[in-house]
Write a protein that holds these residues in place. Sequence first.
Motif, mmCIF file in Angstrom:
data_model
loop_
_atom_site.group_PDB
_atom_site.id
_atom_site.type_symbol
_atom_site.label_atom_id
_atom_site.label_comp_id
_atom_site.label_asym_id
_atom_site.label_seq_id
_atom_site.Cartn_x
_atom_site.Cartn_y
_atom_site.Cartn_z
ATOM 1 N N VAL A 16 9.185 1.495 -12.454
ATOM 2 C CA VAL A 16 8.887 0.709 -11.261
ATOM 3 C C VAL A 16 7.709 -0.211 -11.559
ATOM 4 O O VAL A 16 6.610 0.260 -11.876
ATOM 5 N N LEU A 17 7.951 -1.514 -11.472
ATOM 6 C CA LEU A 17 6.924 -2.518 -11.742
ATOM 7 C C LEU A 17 6.384 -3.080 -10.440
ATOM 8 O O LEU A 17 7.140 -3.398 -9.530
ATOM 9 N N GLN A 18 5.082 -3.211 -10.364
ATOM 10 C CA GLN A 18 4.447 -3.882 -9.239
ATOM 11 C C GLN A 18 3.927 -5.238 -9.700
ATOM 12 O O GLN A 18 4.060 -5.613 -10.858
ATOM 13 N N ASP B 210 6.720 13.998 -13.929
ATOM 14 C CA ASP B 210 6.075 15.195 -14.480
ATOM 15 C C ASP B 210 6.522 16.451 -13.746
ATOM 16 O O ASP B 210 5.734 17.369 -13.477
ATOM 17 N N GLY B 211 7.808 16.476 -13.384
ATOM 18 C CA GLY B 211 8.374 17.650 -12.743
ATOM 19 C C GLY B 211 8.091 17.775 -11.264
ATOM 20 O O GLY B 211 8.506 18.747 -10.640
ATOM 21 N N LYS B 212 7.398 16.809 -10.671
ATOM 22 C CA LYS B 212 7.047 16.868 -9.255
ATOM 23 C C LYS B 212 7.752 15.762 -8.476
ATOM 24 O O LYS B 212 7.907 14.654 -8.965
ATOM 25 N N ASP B 213 8.130 16.093 -7.265
ATOM 26 C CA ASP B 213 8.803 15.130 -6.399
ATOM 27 C C ASP B 213 7.821 14.041 -5.987
ATOM 28 O O ASP B 213 6.752 14.329 -5.431
ATOM 29 N N THR B 214 8.180 12.786 -6.257
ATOM 30 C CA THR B 214 7.320 11.673 -5.846
ATOM 31 C C THR B 214 7.494 11.329 -4.364
ATOM 32 O O THR B 214 6.733 10.521 -3.824
ATOM 33 N N LEU B 215 8.513 11.925 -3.723
ATOM 34 C CA LEU B 215 8.912 11.597 -2.349
ATOM 35 C C LEU B 215 9.423 10.164 -2.251
ATOM 36 O O LEU B 215 9.517 9.596 -1.165
ATOM 37 N N TYR B 216 9.769 9.619 -3.399
ATOM 38 C CA TYR B 216 10.239 8.236 -3.493
ATOM 39 C C TYR B 216 11.721 8.274 -3.791
ATOM 40 O O TYR B 216 12.174 9.012 -4.671
ATOM 41 N N ARG B 217 12.502 7.493 -3.046
ATOM 42 C CA ARG B 217 13.957 7.517 -3.182
ATOM 43 C C ARG B 217 14.508 6.118 -3.407
ATOM 44 O O ARG B 217 13.939 5.117 -2.964
ATOM 45 N N ILE B 218 15.639 6.065 -4.076
ATOM 46 C CA ILE B 218 16.461 4.854 -4.132
ATOM 47 C C ILE B 218 17.677 5.173 -3.274
ATOM 48 O O ILE B 218 18.410 6.125 -3.564
ATOM 49 N N HIS B 219 17.908 4.408 -2.225
ATOM 50 C CA HIS B 219 18.929 4.800 -1.259
ATOM 51 C C HIS B 219 19.568 3.585 -0.609
ATOM 52 O O HIS B 219 19.216 2.438 -0.889
ATOM 53 N N GLY C 187 0.789 -1.225 0.000
ATOM 54 C CA GLY C 187 0.000 0.000 0.000
ATOM 55 C C GLY C 187 0.816 1.268 0.000
ATOM 56 O O GLY C 187 0.257 2.361 -0.140
ATOM 57 N N LEU C 188 2.139 1.170 0.150
ATOM 58 C CA LEU C 188 2.968 2.365 0.208
ATOM 59 C C LEU C 188 3.899 2.500 -0.988
ATOM 60 O O LEU C 188 4.704 3.413 -1.040
ATOM 61 N N GLU C 189 3.802 1.580 -1.946
ATOM 62 C CA GLU C 189 4.765 1.554 -3.041
ATOM 63 C C GLU C 189 4.404 2.550 -4.139
ATOM 64 O O GLU C 189 3.243 2.849 -4.380
ATOM 65 N N PHE C 190 5.437 3.037 -4.799
ATOM 66 C CA PHE C 190 5.282 3.839 -6.006
ATOM 67 C C PHE C 190 5.209 2.898 -7.201
ATOM 68 O O PHE C 190 5.818 1.834 -7.199
ATOM 69 N N GLU C 191 4.472 3.289 -8.245
ATOM 70 C CA GLU C 191 4.389 2.477 -9.460
ATOM 71 C C GLU C 191 4.402 3.391 -10.677
ATOM 72 O O GLU C 191 3.843 4.487 -10.645
ATOM 73 N N GLY C 192 5.052 2.945 -11.743
ATOM 74 C CA GLY C 192 5.064 3.715 -12.978
ATOM 75 C C GLY C 192 6.445 4.212 -13.337
ATOM 76 O O GLY C 192 7.452 3.618 -12.953
ATOM 77 N N GLU C 193 6.489 5.310 -14.092
ATOM 78 C CA GLU C 193 7.744 5.853 -14.590
ATOM 79 C C GLU C 193 8.117 7.133 -13.861
ATOM 80 O O GLU C 193 7.264 7.880 -13.403
#
Length: 229
Positions: A215-217, A167-176, A110-116
Amino acid sequence: MLKFTRRSLLIAVPLLAAGCTTTTSPRTRTVKPLIPDEYVAMYGAVDGEAFPVAATDLTRVEPQFLRRDVAYPTDQPPGTIVVDTEARYLYLVRENGRALRYGIGVGKAGLEFEGEAVVQYKRQWPRWTPTQAMIAREPERYGPLAAGMEPGVMNPLGPRALYLFKDGKDTLYRIHGTTEAWTIGKAVSSGCIRLLNQDIIDLYRRVPNGSRVVVLQGGNANSRQLPQV
């Protein structure tokens, strides 16, 4: 002159036999897996960093999640990062149907990002600030950190972070990065993708700003290309 009776011999034999055996029960004996030297070197302590990067305890990581070059047939162009959250792998697509594969930890259900997305920018030893959603869910844990956490070995982003925008907006999603080796291959974080510290340092130097991320779910099974080692 010593004299041996039948009784003394019967007592001595079990004692002598006991001296040839181990007192450790097989069920309590811990056997560490044999780790190839190349991985010991790959995941050793990293010198020249602003903060210490310790060697990874590879006994806490499943072998399939260690970094390796694999066959990866895909229509994604070289340089693309493909994150397969279900399989717990991140692929950096290379030439000639190959990819670098890294084991990852992913977000809870329920917390994952999906898409490009794209890597808008990268940071070495970044600050970390919990999102408003995280603070709302767990105010006692994250409220005191609302102003952010300084870089360092205790910072949950580790030594490197890639910041994903869409789309120019921060997804708040990081690879770290992460020092919690046991989390690789599991769903434990609050949505971001975590790699072993040595792996995020390696990935960081290979991908420039503007790199494309897919990102694939689990529901994207038809678009997933299953690699062969």
